[in-house]
Motif scaffolding. Structure first.
Motif, PDB file in Angstrom:
ATOM      1  N   LEU A  84       0.838  -1.205   0.000  1.00 51.63           N
ATOM      2  CA  LEU A  84       0.000   0.000   0.000  1.00 51.63           C
ATOM      3  C   LEU A  84       0.875   1.258   0.000  1.00 51.63           C
ATOM      4  O   LEU A  84       0.577   2.228  -0.717  1.00 51.63           O
ATOM      5  CB  LEU A  84      -0.923  -0.015   1.227  1.00 51.63           C
ATOM      6  CG  LEU A  84      -1.786   1.240   1.438  1.00 51.63           C
ATOM      7  CD1 LEU A  84      -2.702   1.489   0.243  1.00 51.63           C
ATOM      8  CD2 LEU A  84      -2.629   1.103   2.719  1.00 51.63           C
ATOM      9  N   ALA A  85       1.948   1.233   0.786  1.00 45.33           N
ATOM     10  CA  ALA A  85       2.827   2.417   0.855  1.00 45.33           C
ATOM     11  C   ALA A  85       3.422   2.720  -0.512  1.00 45.33           C
ATOM     12  O   ALA A  85       3.476   3.880  -0.943  1.00 45.33           O
ATOM     13  CB  ALA A  85       3.926   2.186   1.882  1.00 45.33           C
ATOM     14  N   ARG A  86       3.862   1.689  -1.209  1.00 44.57           N
ATOM     15  CA  ARG A  86       4.423   1.908  -2.549  1.00 44.57           C
ATOM     16  C   ARG A  86       3.331   2.400  -3.501  1.00 44.57           C
ATOM     17  O   ARG A  86       3.534   3.334  -4.277  1.00 44.57           O
ATOM     18  CB  ARG A  86       5.029   0.610  -3.089  1.00 44.57           C
ATOM     19  CG  ARG A  86       6.391   0.310  -2.507  1.00 44.57           C
ATOM     20  CD  ARG A  86       6.981  -0.932  -3.143  1.00 44.57           C
ATOM     21  NE  ARG A  86       8.420  -1.018  -2.861  1.00 44.57           N
ATOM     22  CZ  ARG A  86       9.197  -1.981  -3.311  1.00 44.57           C
ATOM     23  NH1 ARG A  86       8.693  -2.962  -4.050  1.00 44.57           N
ATOM     24  NH2 ARG A  86      10.483  -1.987  -3.019  1.00 44.57           N
ATOM     25  N   HIS A  87       2.180   1.757  -3.437  1.00 45.46           N
ATOM     26  CA  HIS A  87       1.074   2.085  -4.342  1.00 45.46           C
ATOM     27  C   HIS A  87       0.627   3.525  -4.127  1.00 45.46           C
ATOM     28  O   HIS A  87       0.394   4.275  -5.075  1.00 45.46           O
ATOM     29  CB  HIS A  87      -0.076   1.111  -4.082  1.00 45.46           C
ATOM     30  CG  HIS A  87      -1.138   1.118  -5.129  1.00 45.46           C
ATOM     31  ND1 HIS A  87      -2.218   1.976  -5.088  1.00 45.46           N
ATOM     32  CD2 HIS A  87      -1.297   0.379  -6.243  1.00 45.46           C
ATOM     33  CE1 HIS A  87      -2.992   1.758  -6.135  1.00 45.46           C
ATOM     34  NE2 HIS A  87      -2.461   0.800  -6.861  1.00 45.46           N
ATOM     35  N   GLN A 119       9.563   3.873  -3.819  1.00 45.76           N
ATOM     36  CA  GLN A 119       9.945   2.462  -3.653  1.00 45.76           C
ATOM     37  C   GLN A 119      10.498   2.086  -2.289  1.00 45.76           C
ATOM     38  O   GLN A 119      10.288   0.985  -1.820  1.00 45.76           O
ATOM     39  CB  GLN A 119      11.040   2.120  -4.665  1.00 45.76           C
ATOM     40  CG  GLN A 119      10.550   2.048  -6.072  1.00 45.76           C
ATOM     41  CD  GLN A 119      11.535   1.317  -6.957  1.00 45.76           C
ATOM     42  OE1 GLN A 119      12.588   0.884  -6.505  1.00 45.76           O
ATOM     43  NE2 GLN A 119      11.180   1.184  -8.216  1.00 45.76           N
ATOM     44  N   ASN A 120      11.241   2.972  -1.670  1.00 43.52           N
ATOM     45  CA  ASN A 120      12.077   2.523  -0.549  1.00 43.52           C
ATOM     46  C   ASN A 120      11.332   2.486   0.782  1.00 43.52           C
ATOM     47  O   ASN A 120      10.406   3.263   1.022  1.00 43.52           O
ATOM     48  CB  ASN A 120      13.309   3.428  -0.421  1.00 43.52           C
ATOM     49  CG  ASN A 120      14.219   3.286  -1.628  1.00 43.52           C
ATOM     50  OD1 ASN A 120      14.143   2.287  -2.342  1.00 43.52           O
ATOM     51  ND2 ASN A 120      15.057   4.277  -1.870  1.00 43.52           N
ATOM     52  N   ILE A 121      11.789   1.555   1.622  1.00 45.65           N
ATOM     53  CA  ILE A 121      11.189   1.387   2.952  1.00 45.65           C
ATOM     54  C   ILE A 121      12.325   1.375   3.971  1.00 45.65           C
ATOM     55  O   ILE A 121      13.317   0.668   3.777  1.00 45.65           O
ATOM     56  CB  ILE A 121      10.438   0.035   3.078  1.00 45.65           C
ATOM     57  CG1 ILE A 121       9.515  -0.248   1.895  1.00 45.65           C
ATOM     58  CG2 ILE A 121       9.715  -0.064   4.428  1.00 45.65           C
ATOM     59  CD1 ILE A 121       8.212   0.465   1.881  1.00 45.65           C
ATOM     60  N   PRO A 126      14.367  -5.407  -2.827  1.00 48.58           N
ATOM     61  CA  PRO A 126      15.220  -4.229  -3.046  1.00 48.58           C
ATOM     62  C   PRO A 126      14.566  -2.981  -2.457  1.00 48.58           C
ATOM     63  O   PRO A 126      13.338  -2.907  -2.369  1.00 48.58           O
ATOM     64  CB  PRO A 126      15.291  -4.113  -4.575  1.00 48.58           C
ATOM     65  CG  PRO A 126      14.701  -5.361  -5.119  1.00 48.58           C
ATOM     66  CD  PRO A 126      13.822  -5.948  -4.074  1.00 48.58           C
ATOM     67  N   GLY A 127      15.401  -2.031  -2.062  1.00 42.70           N
ATOM     68  CA  GLY A 127      14.851  -0.756  -1.582  1.00 42.70           C
ATOM     69  C   GLY A 127      14.549  -0.741  -0.105  1.00 42.70           C
ATOM     70  O   GLY A 127      13.935   0.202   0.395  1.00 42.70           O
ATOM     71  N   THR A 128      14.963  -1.811   0.632  1.00 37.47           N
ATOM     72  CA  THR A 128      14.742  -1.792   2.087  1.00 37.47           C
ATOM     73  C   THR A 128      16.062  -1.502   2.785  1.00 37.47           C
ATOM     74  O   THR A 128      17.121  -1.982   2.371  1.00 37.47           O
ATOM     75  CB  THR A 128      14.194  -3.143   2.589  1.00 37.47           C
ATOM     76  OG1 THR A 128      14.983  -4.193   2.033  1.00 37.47           O
ATOM     77  CG2 THR A 128      12.757  -3.333   2.170  1.00 37.47           C
ATOM     78  N   ARG A 148      13.212  11.588  -1.024  1.00 39.35           N
ATOM     79  CA  ARG A 148      12.118  11.628  -2.002  1.00 39.35           C
ATOM     80  C   ARG A 148      11.792  10.260  -2.602  1.00 39.35           C
ATOM     81  O   ARG A 148      10.809  10.114  -3.318  1.00 39.35           O
ATOM     82  CB  ARG A 148      12.434  12.629  -3.118  1.00 39.35           C
ATOM     83  CG  ARG A 148      11.772  13.976  -2.841  1.00 39.35           C
ATOM     84  CD  ARG A 148      12.057  14.945  -3.916  1.00 39.35           C
ATOM     85  NE  ARG A 148      13.497  15.155  -4.015  1.00 39.35           N
ATOM     86  CZ  ARG A 148      14.067  16.174  -4.629  1.00 39.35           C
ATOM     87  NH1 ARG A 148      13.331  17.068  -5.237  1.00 39.35           N
ATOM     88  NH2 ARG A 148      15.372  16.309  -4.661  1.00 39.35           N
ATOM     89  N   ASP A 149      12.660   9.276  -2.369  1.00 33.06           N
ATOM     90  CA  ASP A 149      12.383   7.915  -2.846  1.00 33.06           C
ATOM     91  C   ASP A 149      11.871   7.009  -1.740  1.00 33.06           C
ATOM     92  O   ASP A 149      11.705   5.805  -1.944  1.00 33.06           O
ATOM     93  CB  ASP A 149      13.650   7.304  -3.456  1.00 33.06           C
ATOM     94  CG  ASP A 149      13.941   7.878  -4.830  1.00 33.06           C
ATOM     95  OD1 ASP A 149      12.985   8.313  -5.503  1.00 33.06           O
ATOM     96  OD2 ASP A 149      15.125   7.919  -5.221  1.00 33.06           O
ATOM     97  N   VAL A 150      11.657   7.561  -0.542  1.00 37.62           N
ATOM     98  CA  VAL A 150      11.221   6.714   0.573  1.00 37.62           C
ATOM     99  C   VAL A 150       9.695   6.727   0.650  1.00 37.62           C
ATOM    100  O   VAL A 150       9.075   7.780   0.836  1.00 37.62           O
ATOM    101  CB  VAL A 150      11.840   7.180   1.910  1.00 37.62           C
ATOM    102  CG1 VAL A 150      11.313   6.322   3.064  1.00 37.62           C
ATOM    103  CG2 VAL A 150      13.361   7.106   1.837  1.00 37.62           C
ATOM    104  N   ALA A 151       9.098   5.539   0.526  1.00 39.67           N
ATOM    105  CA  ALA A 151       7.639   5.419   0.624  1.00 39.67           C
ATOM    106  C   ALA A 151       7.194   5.420   2.075  1.00 39.67           C
ATOM    107  O   ALA A 151       6.194   6.053   2.419  1.00 39.67           O
ATOM    108  CB  ALA A 151       7.191   4.121  -0.059  1.00 39.67           C
ATOM    109  N   ALA A 152       7.922   4.681   2.919  1.00 41.87           N
ATOM    110  CA  ALA A 152       7.443   4.510   4.298  1.00 41.87           C
ATOM    111  C   ALA A 152       8.576   4.191   5.264  1.00 41.87           C
ATOM    112  O   ALA A 152       9.610   3.659   4.870  1.00 41.87           O
ATOM    113  CB  ALA A 152       6.423   3.375   4.358  1.00 41.87           C
ATOM    114  N   ILE A 153       8.329   4.533   6.507  1.00 44.85           N
ATOM    115  CA  ILE A 153       9.134   4.038   7.631  1.00 44.85           C
ATOM    116  C   ILE A 153       8.231   3.088   8.396  1.00 44.85           C
ATOM    117  O   ILE A 153       7.094   3.434   8.723  1.00 44.85           O
ATOM    118  CB  ILE A 153       9.598   5.193   8.537  1.00 44.85           C
ATOM    119  CG1 ILE A 153      10.531   6.124   7.752  1.00 44.85           C
ATOM    120  CG2 ILE A 153      10.285   4.667   9.785  1.00 44.85           C
ATOM    121  CD1 ILE A 153      11.020   7.347   8.530  1.00 44.85           C
TER     122      ILE A 153
END
Ligand SMILES: Cc1ncc(COP(=O)(O)O)c(C=O)c1O
Length: 441
Positions: free
Chosen positions: A133-136, A141-143, A176-178, A218-223
């Motif tokens: 959901l965070a990515r969507h 992308q990144n978490i 990827p992206g974590t 700016r590429d981080v979707a969520a923490i």
């Protein structure tokens, strides 16, 4: 005088031993059982094994059985449900109980936002969906997760898990992206500072280091964060740490996902652990206590994040399963009616008892927690180092004396009993724990 079994039981008994041997032949060994308890039946906070031995359960099926074993209200709800229907593919068709569970969960969330729910089967599945959901919702992308975190064992949740190397070993590449940062672990500060002088610098490393080097904001979707780290050692963050995370998310358009799989549903004395922190998350993962023993989880998210999902964007055969929803509804009623209040009342009793033991035993380094989510960290008194072998030995000694407890972190014992636990049961547990500790010194 507390009536309790204090003597060693010489477990496993013959029936348990035979079942464990059969289990080892046909069940994959990855599960890693910690002691040979073979359940026969259970009621409330008590469990009996197949050889007739009685145990006091302070583990609650890993913090699941909010209402204890076979609570009469859950039994009645499930008996009534099984005669009506069991399963009806909640992502294809409708059922009122599914709506009722979602309504109850929405009602438990802060009124600051509109919320929507997706029902899952487990904690890891809820976490997977939080990440999707965070990515969507953000198109990013990144978490970012935290060292010491446990979020589950499927690929997405495992990628943000950073608890024990064994859990990840042999499974790379992960999502990827974590990436991970330091959890505010004040009793063993990862950057050797002390609270409050540190001004929670460990959290600021996200902005000062991660965003300036490997992970553009700016590429981080969520923490994603546990409001109390569970598997990592029952670690309660210091005041202000979760608010600092919320601020970082707000400044950079990042979503804050709280993993309340272990800490939620009344365990800390409030419905959600984030209520102790004066923050409002964007997305919450729930499971464990929610079904009171039936497999069900949930994602609770701000409706503005979920509304853009088109039908078919996510689904799950068992979402909204009739039996799981019946159990969840009965559990949520009980939690709101009395269990949450009991956790708030009994937690301090258990905590006080453990603190009293801490004064007598230098091996008890730290006692921490909220409500009925309490950890005791055992240490080497001379050096203060975590005493892993002692924690394992105490857990085994407790089993032999009829007390079910589990370890977490490096050398902590966790106490996560059913939320129905009584004062007498807490006193019995403290007594058995002391006997077990003494036996290992
Ligand atoms: C905080 C947290 N998140 C997620 C999970 C994974 O839940 P499940 O085992 O239901 O997949 C756990 C399980 O221990 C947990 O403690």
């Amino acid at each position: 005088m507390i009536e309790t079994k204090q003597t060693m039981m010489n477990l496993p008994g013959p029936k348990a031993k035979a079942i464990v041997e059969r289990d080892q032949r046909v069940l994959a060994p990855c599960a890693g059982r910690v002691y040979p308890l073979v359940i026969d039946h259970a009621q409330g906070c008590e469990v009996w094994d197949v050889d007739g031995n009685r145990f006091l359960d302070l583990a609650a099926g890993i913090a699941v059985l909010a209402a204890g074993h076979s609570h009469p209200r859950l039994v009645a709800a499930m008996q009534a449900q099984v005669t009506r229907f069991t399963h009806f593919a909640g992502t294809d068709f409708y059922s009122e109980s599914m709506v009722q569970v979602a309504e109850a969960l929405v009602a438990s969330m802060p009124a600051t936002h509109e919320w929507q729910i997706f029902l899952t089967n487990s904690g890891t599945e809820a976490v997977e969906l939080c990440l999707k959901l965070a990515r969507h919702a953000t198109g990013r992308q990144n978490i970012i997760g935290f060292f010491g975190a446990f979020h589950g064992r499927s690929y997405g949740s495992l990628s943000v898990t950073a608890s024990k190397p064994l859990q990840r070993e042999g499974y790379f590449p992960l999502l990827p992206g974590t990436t991970h940062s330091f959890y505010p672990t004040c009793h063993r500060c990862p950057i050797n500072l002390s609270y409050p002088d540190c001004q929670i610098a460990c959290i600021d490393l996200i902005e000062r280091v991660l965003f300036q080097t490997t992970t553009p904001a700016r590429d981080v979707a969520a923490i994603i964060v546990e409001p109390i780290q569970g598997e990592g050692g029952y670690i309660v963050p210091p005041p202000g740490a979760m608010q600092r995370l919320r601020d970082i998310c707000d400044r950079h358009g990042i979503l804050l996902i709280l993993d309340e799989v272990q800490s939620g549903i009344g365990r800390t004395g409030k419905m959600w652990a984030f209520e102790h922190e004066q923050i409002v998350p964007d997305i919450v993962a729930s499971a464990k206590g929610l079904g009171g023993g039936m497999p069900i989880g949930a994602v609770l998210a701000r409706a503005e994040l979920t509304r853009p999902w088109r039908p078919g964007a996510h689904g799950s055969t068992y979402s909204g399963n009739g039996m799981a929803c019946a159990a969840a509804l009965a559990t949520l009623d009980l939690v709101q009616e009395s269990l949450m209040a009991n956790a708030a009342q009994m937690g301090p009793r258990l905590m006080d008892g453990l603190h009293a033991l801490q004064h007598r035993y230098p091996q008890i380094g730290f006692v921490r927690g909220r409500g009925l989510m309490i950890g005791v960290e055992l240490i080497e008194p001379e050096t203060g180092a975590p005493a892993r072998a002692l924690a394992n030995a105490v857990m085994q000694a407790a089993f032999q004396r009829g007390l079910l407890i589990l370890t977490c972190g490096v050398s902590s014992i966790r106490f996560c009993p059913p939320l129905i636990i009584t004062a007498a049961e807490i006193d019995e547990a403290l007594h058995l724990f002391e006997q077990s500790l003494q036996a290992c010194l």
